[in-house]
Design an enzyme around this catalytic site. Structure first.
Site, PDB file in Angstrom:
ATOM      1  N   ASP A 122     -17.011   6.896  -2.452  1.00  0.00           N
ATOM      2  CA  ASP A 122     -15.986   6.943  -1.774  1.00  0.00           C
ATOM      3  C   ASP A 122     -15.464   8.202  -1.005  1.00  0.00           C
ATOM      4  OD1 ASP A 122     -13.253   6.310  -0.949  1.00  0.00           O
ATOM      5  OD2 ASP A 122     -12.396   6.519  -2.986  1.00  0.00           O
TER       6      ASP A 122
ATOM      7  N   HIS B  73      -7.113   0.562  -6.743  1.00  0.00           N
ATOM      8  CA  HIS B  73      -7.320  -0.143  -5.563  1.00  0.00           C
ATOM      9  C   HIS B  73      -8.099  -1.764  -6.013  1.00  0.00           C
ATOM     10  CE1 HIS B  73      -7.877  -1.462  -1.459  1.00  0.00           C
ATOM     11  NE2 HIS B  73      -8.860  -0.480  -1.214  1.00  0.00           N
TER      12      HIS B  73
ATOM     13  N   GLN C 123     -10.057  -4.000  -3.857  1.00  0.00           N
ATOM     14  CA  GLN C 123     -11.471  -3.504  -3.500  1.00  0.00           C
ATOM     15  C   GLN C 123     -12.394  -3.810  -4.516  1.00  0.00           C
ATOM     16  OE1 GLN C 123     -12.307  -1.583  -0.553  1.00  0.00           O
ATOM     17  NE2 GLN C 123     -14.239  -2.029  -1.294  1.00  0.00           N
TER      18      GLN C 123
ATOM     19  N   CYS D 179     -16.611   1.896  -0.037  1.00  0.00           N
ATOM     20  CA  CYS D 179     -15.398   1.022   0.272  1.00  0.00           C
ATOM     21  C   CYS D 179     -14.900   1.144   1.813  1.00  0.00           C
ATOM     22  CB  CYS D 179     -14.204   1.405  -0.642  1.00  0.00           C
ATOM     23  SG  CYS D 179     -14.098   3.143  -0.464  1.00  0.00           S
TER      24      CYS D 179
ATOM     25  N   ARG E  84       1.047  -1.156  -0.089  1.00  0.00           N
ATOM     26  CA  ARG E  84      -0.029   0.054   0.094  1.00  0.00           C
ATOM     27  C   ARG E  84       0.915   1.067  -0.072  1.00  0.00           C
ATOM     28  NH1 ARG E  84      -5.547   1.119   3.400  1.00  0.00           N
ATOM     29  NH2 ARG E  84      -6.185  -0.152   2.109  1.00  0.00           N
TER      30      ARG E  84
ATOM     31  N   ARG F  49     -14.092  -8.710   0.773  1.00  0.00           N
ATOM     32  CA  ARG F  49     -12.428  -8.537   0.675  1.00  0.00           C
ATOM     33  C   ARG F  49     -11.800  -9.659   1.082  1.00  0.00           C
ATOM     34  NH1 ARG F  49     -10.614  -3.279   0.856  1.00  0.00           N
ATOM     35  NH2 ARG F  49      -8.475  -4.208   0.291  1.00  0.00           N
TER      36      ARG F  49
END
Ligand code: CP
Ligand code: NVA
Length: 305
Positions: A224, A129, A132, A264, A102, A292
């Site tokens: 988001d 991402h 996700q 998310c 990340r 996830r």
């Protein structure tokens, strides 16, 4: 054979994505059947930013499939600060079987991948991402009540999450309607790739300026945060552009009657989404978060075994 990675949704073909989603459903039904799938492989989680879902779901996913993990947070490795990214990659390649990264800059993952000849998984960058988006498409599959092509509407910032959703929609022949403020669109590079893929898959990807138009007849409405991790300093200046882009009860009146709401997470309650919508009957944000785990287990099996 070339090492496979998941740095972008584009690293997987449409067939591979379907295969990973099928596997994720099997894993979700019968997690015990996969408890030795990783056979002692060791993974590093190198995170330059905080995380709840990505960190914990990867650690749990790996450990419950017989692998081991080591978490390296912002203070530990300091990619490119304490040591050059390529040196870290070459050292860790000697110890680990794969990494989840990340980072702030997507370029850091790209550099790492050039020197680490084992699977690299993007756990969020400033560009994409992918984990996700894959988890979200598992949720869409589960919640679409047999509709072949549900309408997914995205309202908000054209950042990493939307970029990955656009590409995944294109690759799977889905239908996405998005509305972002004019200064915060998804990446033009992503849109170009998506248009190319959509010619093959017949995906429909539509852009709107008015969020009410975007959510019209949507089965799912997704948002988001407006201020992403790493943007905190310029965040305040961004917010006025997003007025009218909040997912609230009034906006949802323009969507389909039984619309489901996605995010998310983490959410900035009262900014991009209201408390009552996040807590309401139509919210499926925690199912998304759960998925996830299942999808990432499938990704790990696909890339590493
Ligand atoms: N959605 C998501 O990636 O959450 P975290 O930032 O908590 O990992
Ligand atoms: N766009 C958000 C997503 C968090 C999962 C961020 O980058 O902070």
């Amino acid at each position: 054979m070339k090492t496979k990675h998941l740095i972008s949704v584009d690293d997987f073909s449409s067939q591979e994505i379907e295969k990973v989603l099928d596997l994720a459903q099997k894993i979700k039904r019968s997690p015990q059947s996969y408890r030795d799938a990783l056979g002692g492989k060791m993974f590093g989680l190198i995170f330059e930013k905080p995380s709840t879902r990505t960190w914990v779901s990867f650690e749990v996913g790996i450990q419950t499939m017989g692998g081991g993990t080591i978490y390296l947070g912002p203070e530990d490795i300091q990619l490119g600060v304490r040591e050059a990214v390529q040196d870290v990659a070459r050292v860790l390649e000697r110890y680990l079987d794969g990494v989840i990264l990340r980072t702030f800059a997507h370029e850091t993952i790209m550099t790492f991948e050039r020197y680490f000849h084992k699977p690299v998984i993007n756990g969020l960058s400033d560009f994409e991402h992918p984990c996700q988006a894959l988890g979200d498409f598992l949720t869409l599959r589960e919640r679409s009540k047999g509709r072949k092509r549900p309408v997914l509407a995205f309202v908000g910032d054209g950042n990493n999450v939307l970029n990955s959703l656009v590409l995944l929609t294109a690759k799977l022949g889905g239908h996405l309607r998005y509305a972002t403020p004019v200064d915060f669109p998804p990446s033009s590079r992503i849109l170009k790739r998506a248009r190319h893929e959509a010619r093959e898959t017949q995906a429909v990807i539509e852009e709107f300026r008015d969020p009410r138009q975007a959510v019209k007849e949507a089965d799912f409405v997704y948002t988001d945060v407006w201020v992403s991790m790493g943007e905190e300093k310029k965040g305040k200046a961004k917010v006025p552009s997003f007025l009218g882009f909040q997912v609230n009860r009034e906006l949802l009146r323009h969507a389909s009657k039984d619309v489901l709401v996605m995010h998310c997470l983490p959410a900035h309650r009262g900014e991009e989404i209201t408390d009552d919508v996040l807590e309401g009957k139509s919210s499926i944000v925690f199912d998304q978060a759960e998925n996830r785990l299942h999808v990432q287990k499938a990704v790990l099996i696909h890339l590493c075994t």
